[in-house]
Design a protein around this motif. Structure first.
Motif, PDB file in Angstrom:
ATOM      1  N   THR A 151      14.397   3.881   1.887  1.00 15.10           N
ATOM      2  CA  THR A 151      14.802   3.087   0.733  1.00 15.10           C
ATOM      3  C   THR A 151      13.444   2.821  -0.132  1.00 15.10           C
ATOM      4  N   ASN A 152      12.456   2.804   0.778  1.00 13.68           N
ATOM      5  CA  ASN A 152      10.765   2.669   0.076  1.00 13.68           C
ATOM      6  C   ASN A 152       9.949   3.681   0.754  1.00 13.68           C
ATOM      7  N   MET A 173      -0.179   2.923   3.199  1.00 12.29           N
ATOM      8  CA  MET A 173       1.227   3.282   2.790  1.00 12.29           C
ATOM      9  C   MET A 173       2.279   2.289   3.426  1.00 12.29           C
ATOM     10  N   LYS A 174       3.474   2.132   2.604  1.00  9.07           N
ATOM     11  CA  LYS A 174       4.419   1.352   3.169  1.00  9.07           C
ATOM     12  C   LYS A 174       5.712   2.062   3.103  1.00  9.07           C
ATOM     13  N   THR A 175       6.632   2.170   4.461  1.00 10.50           N
ATOM     14  CA  THR A 175       7.706   3.036   4.253  1.00 10.50           C
ATOM     15  C   THR A 175       8.629   2.107   4.931  1.00 10.50           C
ATOM     16  N   VAL A 176       9.801   1.987   4.244  1.00  8.82           N
ATOM     17  CA  VAL A 176      11.078   1.105   4.521  1.00  8.82           C
ATOM     18  C   VAL A 176      12.167   1.869   4.975  1.00  8.82           C
ATOM     19  N   THR A 219      20.104  -3.357   8.799  1.00  8.28           N
ATOM     20  CA  THR A 219      18.636  -3.836   9.129  1.00  8.28           C
ATOM     21  C   THR A 219      17.778  -3.031   8.401  1.00  8.28           C
ATOM     22  N   TYR A 220      16.647  -3.404   7.680  1.00 14.85           N
ATOM     23  CA  TYR A 220      15.858  -2.835   7.011  1.00 14.85           C
ATOM     24  C   TYR A 220      14.457  -2.923   7.953  1.00 14.85           C
ATOM     25  N   LEU A 221      13.887  -1.652   8.362  1.00 22.46           N
ATOM     26  CA  LEU A 221      12.724  -1.560   9.181  1.00 22.46           C
ATOM     27  C   LEU A 221      11.551  -1.201   8.370  1.00 22.46           C
ATOM     28  N   SER A 222      10.643  -2.062   8.256  1.00 26.03           N
ATOM     29  CA  SER A 222       9.360  -1.822   7.626  1.00 26.03           C
ATOM     30  C   SER A 222       8.237  -1.191   8.304  1.00 26.03           C
ATOM     31  N   ILE A 223       7.676  -0.191   7.788  1.00 29.79           N
ATOM     32  CA  ILE A 223       6.678   0.569   8.651  1.00 29.79           C
ATOM     33  C   ILE A 223       5.450   0.447   7.869  1.00 29.79           C
ATOM     34  N   PRO A 224       4.572  -0.458   7.747  1.00 27.46           N
ATOM     35  CA  PRO A 224       3.260  -0.054   7.414  1.00 27.46           C
ATOM     36  C   PRO A 224       2.315   0.619   7.884  1.00 27.46           C
TER      37      PRO A 224
END
Length: 299
Positions: A151-152, A173-176, A219-224
């Motif tokens: 999503t991001n 970088m940020k991945t969601v 659930t949204y999982l953020s991966i910075p």
């Protein structure tokens, strides 16, 4: 004067008396015949010396005359010594033992076939049970897997610096990821390891904590990720910089860990990989939500 005459000698009747007494020549011939018969008898006895048995039927057997006047053969009984009887009994026991062995050998192939048939049947039943169990688990696992999409996907920093010998890159970088549990089972996510890359450049790794997801939950999982002064090749760095300026960067995101769920009263945890390949930054910005592959039994 009366003369005393000798008493008359008695003569044997011709029918009942012994002819040897009357004819002296016949008596000498009879004695010679008896002597020859005795010598022949001694020779026959000596020929049987040292052997286990001898047959006296030739001496004691007499021919039987049938009503027709012809001689009929008669069974002769042989006289055997005790030692020969023991040997014969031993031979009989040996022969009986060999007969039993042959019978057992004849029965062995049948027993072997029955044993093989029972073993094959047992193994077949076990394999069928395992196959059915595996198919049941596989279908349950596939039905329990979440749906994952991106999503991001955004670079907050991307710059390059030249050193005396190498080209260094700094990136933030940020991945969601969006994880949807559309099943009626509770999912258990173990701690996972995330890796992000683009254009053969490693953009960083991140360790994520485990969590639990309820049925029907999203659930949204953020991966910075963060990268500092990493050595890169000029060609790869140029491609990434040009595509990121156009918002057309292509990114790969990979998560590895274990996914657990309840099955028949047992909690099963299986190695799982969430693989998001060739995710285009433009598609994410446009809200297309590129999907990811969720595979089990991967490490």
């Amino acid at each position: 004067m009366s003369e005393h005459l000798p008493p008359p000698q008695r003569r044997a009747s011709s029918g009942f008396g012994d002819p040897a007494l009357v004819f002296p020549e016949f008596a000498s011939k009879q004695r010679g015949l008896e002597k020859v018969q005795e010598e022949e008898g001694e020779g026959e006895d000596s020929s049987y010396g040292g052997k286990g048995s001898f047959d006296l039927s030739s001496r004691f057997s007499s021919p039987s005359v049938s009503r027709n006047g012809f001689e009929t053969p008669k069974k002769t009984s042989s006289l055997k010594l005790p030692g020969f009887r023991e040997e014969e009994e031993t031979d009989r026991s040996t022969n009986s033992g060999s007969f039993v062995d042959r019978e057992e050998k004849r029965k062995c192939p049948g027993c072997f076939r029955k044993c093989c048939a029972c073993t094959c049947m047992f193994l077949s039943i076990v394999l069928i049970i395992l196959l059915l169990t595996g198919l049941s688990v596989n279908s349950s696992v596939k039905a329990s897997l979440p749906q994952v999409s991106v999503t991001n996907l955004r670079f907050s920093r991307l710059d390059f610096a030249n050193s005396t010998t190498d080209l260094l890159m700094n990136a933030n970088m940020k991945t969601v990821l969006e994880l949807s549990n559309k099943n009626d089972k509770l999912l258990y996510y173990s701690p996972m390891k995330a890796a992000v890359s683009s254009e053969n450049i490693n953009l960083g790794q991140k360790k994520l904590g485990g969590f639990m997801q309820s049925p029907g939950n999203v659930t949204y999982l953020s991966i910075p990720t963060r990268l500092r002064k990493a050595k890169v090749y000029d060609v790869d760095a140029t491609l990434l910089r040009n595509k990121e300026k156009k918002l057309e960067a292509v990114v790969n995101v990979r998560l590895s860990g274990k996914l657990g769920f309840d099955w028949l009263g047992f909690r099963i945890r299986l190695p799982t990989v969430i693989d998001c390949e060739d995710v285009k930054q433009s598609d994410v910005i446009n809200g297309l939500k590129p999907t990811c592959d969720v595979r089990i039994f991967w490490q």
